[in-house]
Scaffold this motif. Structure first.
Motif, PDB file in Angstrom:
ATOM      1  N   ILE A 236       0.825  -1.210   0.023  1.00 51.90           N
ATOM      2  CA  ILE A 236       0.093   0.084   0.098  1.00 51.90           C
ATOM      3  C   ILE A 236       0.901   1.305   0.018  1.00 51.90           C
ATOM      4  CG2 ILE A 236      -1.833   1.154   1.092  1.00 51.90           C
ATOM      5  CD1 ILE A 236      -2.718  -1.453   2.292  1.00 51.90           C
ATOM      6  N   THR A 237       2.060   1.129   0.885  1.00 51.11           N
ATOM      7  CA  THR A 237       2.816   2.440   0.711  1.00 51.11           C
ATOM      8  C   THR A 237       3.391   2.457  -0.385  1.00 51.11           C
ATOM      9  OG1 THR A 237       2.943   2.024   3.233  1.00 51.11           O
ATOM     10  CG2 THR A 237       4.943   3.508   2.212  1.00 51.11           C
ATOM     11  N   ASN A 238       3.991   1.601  -0.972  1.00 46.64           N
ATOM     12  CA  ASN A 238       4.536   1.704  -2.400  1.00 46.64           C
ATOM     13  C   ASN A 238       3.828   2.057  -3.476  1.00 46.64           C
ATOM     14  OD1 ASN A 238       7.029   0.434  -0.990  1.00 46.64           O
ATOM     15  ND2 ASN A 238       6.546  -1.410  -1.511  1.00 46.64           N
ATOM     16  N   ALA A 239       2.775   1.637  -3.285  1.00 44.91           N
ATOM     17  CA  ALA A 239       1.615   1.752  -4.455  1.00 44.91           C
ATOM     18  C   ALA A 239       1.391   3.218  -4.756  1.00 44.91           C
ATOM     19  CB  ALA A 239       0.620   1.102  -4.296  1.00 44.91           C
ATOM     20  N   HIS A 240       1.502   4.144  -3.374  1.00 38.75           N
ATOM     21  CA  HIS A 240       0.969   5.566  -3.649  1.00 38.75           C
ATOM     22  C   HIS A 240       2.329   6.394  -3.353  1.00 38.75           C
ATOM     23  CE1 HIS A 240      -3.245   4.846  -3.397  1.00 38.75           C
ATOM     24  NE2 HIS A 240      -2.989   3.804  -2.721  1.00 38.75           N
ATOM     25  N   GLN A 241       3.508   5.752  -3.607  1.00 36.96           N
ATOM     26  CA  GLN A 241       4.589   7.080  -3.919  1.00 36.96           C
ATOM     27  C   GLN A 241       4.354   7.886  -5.048  1.00 36.96           C
ATOM     28  OE1 GLN A 241       8.044   4.120  -2.069  1.00 36.96           O
ATOM     29  NE2 GLN A 241       8.466   5.132  -3.945  1.00 36.96           N
ATOM     30  N   SER A 242       4.931   8.872  -4.933  1.00 34.09           N
ATOM     31  CA  SER A 242       4.505   9.972  -5.980  1.00 34.09           C
ATOM     32  C   SER A 242       5.641  10.030  -6.909  1.00 34.09           C
ATOM     33  CB  SER A 242       3.985  11.327  -5.468  1.00 34.09           C
ATOM     34  OG  SER A 242       5.013  12.050  -4.699  1.00 34.09           O
ATOM     35  N   ASP A 243       6.675   9.468  -6.505  1.00 34.18           N
ATOM     36  CA  ASP A 243       8.193   9.756  -7.392  1.00 34.18           C
ATOM     37  C   ASP A 243       9.056   8.428  -7.145  1.00 34.18           C
ATOM     38  OD1 ASP A 243       8.229  12.394  -8.584  1.00 34.18           O
ATOM     39  OD2 ASP A 243       7.901  12.877  -6.509  1.00 34.18           O
ATOM     40  N   GLY A 244       9.886   8.329  -8.305  1.00 31.45           N
ATOM     41  CA  GLY A 244      10.870   7.235  -7.780  1.00 31.45           C
ATOM     42  C   GLY A 244      10.218   5.663  -8.414  1.00 31.45           C
ATOM     43  N   THR A 245      11.078   4.626  -8.304  1.00 35.97           N
ATOM     44  CA  THR A 245      11.001   3.549  -8.630  1.00 35.97           C
ATOM     45  C   THR A 245      10.637   2.497  -7.381  1.00 35.97           C
ATOM     46  OG1 THR A 245      11.965   3.703 -10.569  1.00 35.97           O
ATOM     47  CG2 THR A 245      11.481   1.690  -9.953  1.00 35.97           C
ATOM     48  N   SER A 246       9.451   1.728  -7.308  1.00 39.01           N
ATOM     49  CA  SER A 246       9.414   0.976  -6.071  1.00 39.01           C
ATOM     50  C   SER A 246       8.802  -0.466  -6.630  1.00 39.01           C
ATOM     51  CB  SER A 246       8.263   1.300  -5.169  1.00 39.01           C
ATOM     52  OG  SER A 246       7.034   1.536  -5.896  1.00 39.01           O
ATOM     53  N   VAL A 247       9.169  -1.374  -5.719  1.00 40.90           N
ATOM     54  CA  VAL A 247       8.504  -2.809  -6.092  1.00 40.90           C
ATOM     55  C   VAL A 247       7.956  -3.286  -4.743  1.00 40.90           C
ATOM     56  CG1 VAL A 247      10.483  -3.246  -7.745  1.00 40.90           C
ATOM     57  CG2 VAL A 247      10.751  -3.972  -5.387  1.00 40.90           C
ATOM     58  N   ALA A 248       7.177  -4.045  -4.974  1.00 37.96           N
ATOM     59  CA  ALA A 248       6.299  -4.918  -3.715  1.00 37.96           C
ATOM     60  C   ALA A 248       5.861  -6.282  -4.234  1.00 37.96           C
ATOM     61  CB  ALA A 248       5.053  -4.096  -3.306  1.00 37.96           C
ATOM     62  N   PHE A 249       5.740  -7.090  -3.225  1.00 41.36           N
ATOM     63  CA  PHE A 249       5.442  -8.446  -3.351  1.00 41.36           C
ATOM     64  C   PHE A 249       4.027  -8.608  -3.789  1.00 41.36           C
ATOM     65  CE2 PHE A 249       3.782 -12.344  -1.385  1.00 41.36           C
ATOM     66  CZ  PHE A 249       4.207 -13.374  -2.455  1.00 41.36           C
ATOM     67  N   ASN A 250       3.426  -9.158  -4.739  1.00 40.08           N
ATOM     68  CA  ASN A 250       2.279  -9.517  -5.124  1.00 40.08           C
ATOM     69  C   ASN A 250       2.260 -10.634  -6.251  1.00 40.08           C
ATOM     70  OD1 ASN A 250      -0.494  -9.235  -6.075  1.00 40.08           O
ATOM     71  ND2 ASN A 250      -0.591  -6.996  -6.474  1.00 40.08           N
ATOM     72  N   LEU A 251       1.479 -11.834  -5.612  1.00 39.68           N
ATOM     73  CA  LEU A 251       1.513 -12.876  -6.397  1.00 39.68           C
ATOM     74  C   LEU A 251       0.179 -13.652  -6.502  1.00 39.68           C
ATOM     75  CD1 LEU A 251       3.160 -15.294  -7.619  1.00 39.68           C
ATOM     76  CD2 LEU A 251       3.253 -16.319  -5.200  1.00 39.68           C
ATOM     77  N   GLN A 252      -0.164 -13.900  -7.786  1.00 38.67           N
ATOM     78  CA  GLN A 252      -1.688 -14.282  -7.977  1.00 38.67           C
ATOM     79  C   GLN A 252      -1.829 -15.735  -8.505  1.00 38.67           C
ATOM     80  OE1 GLN A 252      -4.407 -12.876 -11.542  1.00 38.67           O
ATOM     81  NE2 GLN A 252      -4.540 -11.183 -10.166  1.00 38.67           N
ATOM     82  N   PRO A 253      -2.383 -16.614  -8.257  1.00 34.79           N
ATOM     83  CA  PRO A 253      -2.647 -18.031  -8.592  1.00 34.79           C
ATOM     84  C   PRO A 253      -3.670 -17.773  -9.558  1.00 34.79           C
ATOM     85  CG  PRO A 253      -3.902 -17.825  -6.396  1.00 34.79           C
ATOM     86  CD  PRO A 253      -3.375 -16.436  -6.722  1.00 34.79           C
TER      87      PRO A 253
END
Length: 373
Positions: A236-253
């Motif tokens: 949630i925090t990474n998704a709403h950054q307004s600048d730069g590059t970010s990654v987060a764990f998200n895995l879907q079956p």
């Protein structure tokens, strides 16, 4: 083509949902023109998720999930390739601080009538044994689901209550109630609804939309490896950054047995090429949560672009300077999820029906100063 009641520009999930609606006027027709193929609908994960970063986001996603639960079984019956599945989401807490965040999130969701369940570490390990040991627990939101968005959009266009005239054409410009196509022909309607994702800025100058590039990878078929959508609470925090590059764990079956791996965010680029450094960061993040992914075969990687607004909320409603133009843009990563409620809100606004939601948080008026008259 004879004049349509509404011309929808954009035939991704947002445009398809808007065209699909049983509009409250007796003889409504929608013409649907796709400006370009291969937008966010085709690139995204198709995660149907209740998001609660703020009250407006929660209202739009909760109302939409109710509609998705009604659509999903019908979609699968008519077009199995829609691959709707009610897998639920596990919001993973890696440490005690994140577990406290999971508890707060659970309280907020329950206050709005959304069923959820807190899992301790042993319960989480039993439910998803592929996750690494040492995690603190998770919040399970059972109503969240997944869908294959390109086929779902196709279903919406094919199963509307009233006929939809669909044209795969490139729109050159919008002039009042008229839509000018690149071949020089013109389509006219009672109103024009712009739902063209990041390309909307080409047709409506001044829209405060920035592209957020994302990477995805998908594996070969490994049925049963995981059973729920797995998302780290830090997403949630990474998704709403307004600048730069970010990654987060998200895995879907996926219902196919494949695993879809995300996610990343990069601002201010429209280059669709794979950024190997960002992809590597994203995959390392996934391996940190599910180490066994290292033994699986990835068969494809790709990128797509989310349309982001400065305040993180979509722009839904009447253009403040153009009486015949309506907007459904800027949904960022929630376009597939929130398409149903967005469509319902716009239909009510255009026809003067009872509003299903408070439109104020999404109103284009909040950006009236930047939109060109």
């Amino acid at each position: 083509m004879r004049a349509a009641d509404v011309i929808v520009v954009g035939a991704g999930m947002m445009g398809a949902a808007c065209a699909h609606l049983n509009w409250p006027t007796p003889a409504c027709r929608c013409a649907c023109s796709m400006r370009r193929r291969g937008g966010a609908t085709r690139a995204g994960m198709g995660h149907l998720v209740v998001m609660d970063d703020n009250a407006a986001e929660l209202a739009l996603s909760q109302a939409s999930l109710d509609q998705w639960h009604a659509w999903g079984p019908r979609m699968n019956a008519d077009l199995p390739g829609c691959a709707y599945a009610n897998c639920g989401t596990l919001w993973i807490a890696a440490n005690a601080e994140e577990m406290a965040g999971a508890e707060a999130k659970a309280a907020g969701l329950r206050a709005h009538g959304i069923a959820c369940e807190l899992l301790d570490a042993p319960s989480l390990a039993k439910l998803e044994p592929a996750l690494r040991p040492g995690l603190h627990g998770a919040l399970k939101v059972g109503g969240d689901s997944v869908v294959y968005a390109p086929n779902a959009a196709q279903w919406l266009l094919a199963h509307a209550a009233r006929p939809i005239a669909v044209e795969h054409a490139q729109v050159a410009r919008i002039d009042g109630r008229r839509v000018h196509l690149s071949d020089g022909s013109v389509r006219e309607g009672g109103a024009v609804l712009l739902a063209a994702g990041i390309h909307a800025t080409d047709l409506c100058p001044g829209l405060p939309i920035r592209p957020k590039k994302g990477h995805l990878a998908i594996t070969d078929r490994y049925p049963g490896t995981v059973r729920h959508q797995l998302v780290e609470l830090g997403y949630i925090t990474n998704a709403h950054q307004s600048d730069g590059t970010s990654v987060a764990f998200n895995l879907q079956p996926r219902p196919t047995g494949q695993l879809l791996i995300g996610s990343s965010r990069q601002f201010d680029t429209t280059d669709p090429a794979i950024d190997n450094a960002v992809l590597a960061r994203m995959l390392r993040r996934a391996l940190d949560y599910v180490p066994g992914l290292a033994e699986l075969n990835a068969i494809r990687t790709w990128t797509g672009f989310r349309a982001a607004t400065p305040d993180g909320l979509p722009i839904i409603g009447h253009h403040p300077h153009h009486s015949d133009l309506w907007l459904a843009v800027g949904h960022e990563g929630l376009g597939v999820t929130t398409a149903p409620a967005t469509a319902q809100l716009l239909a009510a606004q255009i026809t003067g029906a009872v509003l299903p939601l408070d439109p104020a948080p999404y109103s284009p008026d909040r950006f009236a100063g930047s939109l060109i008259a």
